[in-house]
Write an enzyme that holds these catalytic residues in place. Structure first.
Site, PDB file in Angstrom:
ATOM      1  CG  ASN A  12      -1.747   1.206   1.381  1.00  0.00           C
ATOM      2  OD1 ASN A  12      -1.832   2.020   0.447  1.00  0.00           O
ATOM      3  ND2 ASN A  12      -2.370   1.353   2.540  1.00  0.00           N
ATOM      4  CE  LYS A  14      -0.216   3.226   4.715  1.00  0.00           C
ATOM      5  NZ  LYS A  14      -0.208   3.303   6.152  1.00  0.00           N
ATOM      6  CG  HIS A 104      -5.891   1.816   4.852  1.00  0.00           C
ATOM      7  ND1 HIS A 104      -5.444   2.839   5.652  1.00  0.00           N
ATOM      8  CD2 HIS A 104      -4.915   0.880   4.819  1.00  0.00           C
ATOM      9  CE1 HIS A 104      -4.230   2.520   6.079  1.00  0.00           C
ATOM     10  NE2 HIS A 104      -3.886   1.343   5.587  1.00  0.00           N
ATOM     11  CD  GLU A 106      -3.088   5.447   6.559  1.00  0.00           C
ATOM     12  OE1 GLU A 106      -3.003   5.453   5.324  1.00  0.00           O
ATOM     13  OE2 GLU A 106      -2.275   4.847   7.297  1.00  0.00           O
ATOM     14  CD  GLU A 176      -3.606  -2.509   7.233  1.00  0.00           C
ATOM     15  OE1 GLU A 176      -2.437  -2.610   6.862  1.00  0.00           O
ATOM     16  OE2 GLU A 176      -4.370  -1.626   6.830  1.00  0.00           O
ATOM     17  N   GLY A 182       2.247   2.444  10.661  1.00  0.00           N
ATOM     18  CA  GLY A 182       3.172   3.554  10.461  1.00  0.00           C
ATOM     19  C   GLY A 182       3.847   4.031  11.730  1.00  0.00           C
ATOM     20  CB  SER A 222       5.042  -1.491  12.143  1.00  0.00           C
ATOM     21  OG  SER A 222       4.663  -0.122  12.265  1.00  0.00           O
ATOM     22  N   GLY A 243       2.782  -1.090   4.340  1.00  0.00           N
ATOM     23  CA  GLY A 243       2.834   0.322   3.986  1.00  0.00           C
ATOM     24  C   GLY A 243       4.268   0.769   3.760  1.00  0.00           C
TER      25      GLY A 243
HETATM   26  P1  PGA Z   1       2.664   0.362   7.671  1.00  0.00           P
HETATM   27  O1  PGA Z   1       1.207   0.520   6.967  1.00  0.00           O
HETATM   28  O2  PGA Z   1       3.240  -0.939   7.142  1.00  0.00           O
HETATM   29  O3  PGA Z   1       3.449   1.562   7.205  1.00  0.00           O
HETATM   30  O4  PGA Z   1       2.433   0.316   9.129  1.00  0.00           O
HETATM   31  C1  PGA Z   1       0.370  -0.588   6.770  1.00  0.00           C
HETATM   32  C2  PGA Z   1      -0.918  -0.127   6.131  1.00  0.00           C
HETATM   33  O5  PGA Z   1      -1.440   0.917   6.510  1.00  0.00           O
HETATM   34  O6  PGA Z   1      -1.459  -0.793   5.224  1.00  0.00           O
END
Ligand code: PGA
Length: 264
Positions: A12, A14, A104, A106, A176, A182, A222, A243
């Protein structure tokens, strides 16, 4: 990972990359992916570039042999019309997408999407023949209040409302935990496994055991080369939604290797 389910890993991106860096990233991953997947296609992969780069990234993936699927980060449920800024399922298919993320964290927590809207988007994706990657997960407050399983159950039940057993063949769940996205904080393999097992139980109650056993549940938050193998070794973790680490070709490839090895 259980041998009966093929691991699936998504990148992803983003709101990152541009035409040049996005196509370069796609090329670097797509060139090596066939060696990782091997003749028996040990792992499935998709990448989710931002909308403006979908077509060009799709061309790069196709040129490399098409082993990596093109996916979008979001969709709108209406087919066309006066919905400024939105993108329909038909448009995503037109540029070569075969999958899309829904709900997602976000989108839920920054943009404010509701379970009802996410459910409409899930139906639009499935009716168009796109793989629906439904993202769920609890916030830190919810985890600390012991509500992880209840939140996941609620988001699953609402997100999948009206989705048939047959359609579940085109659904992937991405668990998630919001506090892990993140932040560099990963759920421990044990905590993630516990959440995944509970999610599978919800699917068995909503559908049946066979459907629950066949549905892939990705972990996201993460996930990186140093923790991917341990996470993917858990019986109910079937790959990851990545991500930050998906923006570095070497890291994403290492995560793909860990997923391919987990299904062996
Ligand atoms: P991250 O994001 O690996 O940067 O934690 C995962 C995601 O939001 O899909």
């Amino acid at each position: 990972m259980t041998a009966s389910r093929k691991p699936i890993v998504g990148g992803n991106w983003k709101m990152n990359t541009n035409t040049e860096s996005g196509t370069a990233l796609a090329r670097a991953v797509a060139d090596v992916f066939p060696d990782i997947a091997g003749a028996d296609h040990a792992v499935e992969a998709f990448v989710c570039p931002p909308f403006p780069f979908l077509a060009q990234v799709g061309e790069v993936l196709q040129a490399a042999g098409g082993g990596i699927a093109l996916a979008a980060q979001d969709i709108y449920h209406e087919p066309s019309g006066a919905f400024t800024g939105e993108v329909s399922a038909a448009m995503l298919k037109d540029v070569g997408c075969t999958a899309v993320l829904l709900g997602h964290s976000e989108r839920r927590h920054v943009i404010g999407e509701s379970d009802e809207l996410i459910n409409k988007k899930t139906h639009a994706a499935l009716e168009a023949g796109l793989t629906a990657v439904l993202c769920i997960g609890e916030t830190l407050d919810q985890r600390e209040a012991g509500k992880t399983d209840a939140v996941n159950k609620h988001q699953l039940t609402k997100g999948l409302e009206g989705v048939s057993t047959d359609q579940m063949a085109d659904v992937v769940i991405a668990y998630e935990p919001v506090w892990a996205i993140g932040t560099g904080k990963t759920a421990s393999a044990e905590d993630a496994q516990a959440a995944h097992a509970a999610i599978r139980e919800v699917l068995a109650n909503l559908y049946d055991q066979k459907t629950a056993d066949a549905t892939r549940i990705q972990y996201g938050g993460s996930c990186k080369p140093s923790n991917a193998a341990e996470l993917f070794a858990q019986p109910d973790i079937d790959g990851g939604l990545i991500g930050g680490a998906a923006l570095k070709a070497g890291d994403f490839l290492d995560i793909l290797r860990a997923a391919a090895a987990s299904g062996a």
